[in-house]
Design an enzyme around this catalytic site. Sequence first.
Site, PDB file in Angstrom:
ATOM      1  N   PHE A  11      37.169  10.996 -30.730  1.00 22.49           N
ATOM      2  CA  PHE A  11      37.586  12.190 -31.466  1.00 22.49           C
ATOM      3  C   PHE A  11      36.714  13.362 -31.052  1.00 22.49           C
ATOM      4  CE2 PHE A  11      37.323  14.973 -35.293  1.00 22.49           C
ATOM      5  CZ  PHE A  11      38.664  15.322 -35.367  1.00 22.49           C
ATOM      6  N   GLY A  12      37.358  14.431 -30.553  1.00 18.16           N
ATOM      7  CA  GLY A  12      36.643  15.639 -30.165  1.00 18.16           C
ATOM      8  C   GLY A  12      36.868  16.743 -31.174  1.00 18.16           C
ATOM      9  N   GLU A  16      25.862  12.734 -26.113  1.00 19.34           N
ATOM     10  CA  GLU A  16      25.923  12.843 -27.567  1.00 19.34           C
ATOM     11  C   GLU A  16      24.717  12.228 -28.271  1.00 19.34           C
ATOM     12  OE1 GLU A  16      28.313  14.574 -29.138  1.00 19.34           O
ATOM     13  OE2 GLU A  16      29.119  15.071 -27.166  1.00 19.34           O
TER      14      GLU A  16
END
Length: 249
Positions: free
Chosen positions: A76-77, A155
């Site tokens: 999910f971006g 991330e």
Amino acid sequence: MSIPDDAYRHMPDLLGRVQDPMTSRFRQMEQWIAELDAVEAEAGRDPAAWRWTEAEREACRRDLLRGREGEDLWVFGYGSLIWDPAVKVAEFRRARLEGFRRSFCMRLEGGRGSPECPGLMAALDADPGHACEGVAMRLPAEIADEETRIMWMREMITGAYIPAFLPVQTPQGEVEAICFLADRANDRFVFLPRPERAQRIATAEGRLGTNREYLENLLESLHALGIEDPEMVELLAMVREAAPEAATP
């Protein structure tokens, strides 16, 4: 291009707006980490103190992906992953994650901030009753291991997020996607009053550019996809008010 045109079949408005992963600086994270380590060492600080080790990152990744070997994986971006995913995506879908909001709540001392003038980076912060609109990206099974390794270097460089598989809704059906959630127990988590948040974003700058530019890029991408986020619109207005001399022409 390392992302085929067919990947945009559900989101044609993204075509031409996503950076080719092979040209993304985030695929060169080993080099970038080495450069940042050198800066820390030159300043007399322990290079290993500012980040997770490779072993820690990989242990985190392996724990989350255990039992999913040989499967396509969804991610999910909600921020820069939308326009610069740095991974080879086989399919994009518009997606909605319930129970979280897009929030600038993580202290940023590198990239678009500095230790002297820290900025803020966006994260998915838990908020029951709210939802975050973004993009779901499918990584093909045959390359998912290497592509998630690259994603974890980006991330999870400081371990400030909690990666988790969560259900996201797409027009083509529900999928379970990797979501990088704000870790409220992490010392990088900060929830500031909105004026202070805007002031930080207005003034912070680092090796990747200004914090303000990130927010502007985010809203440009959301607007192009027809995604409304009034909170981000209001925040940008406050940022521009805090530093009107830097306003984009």
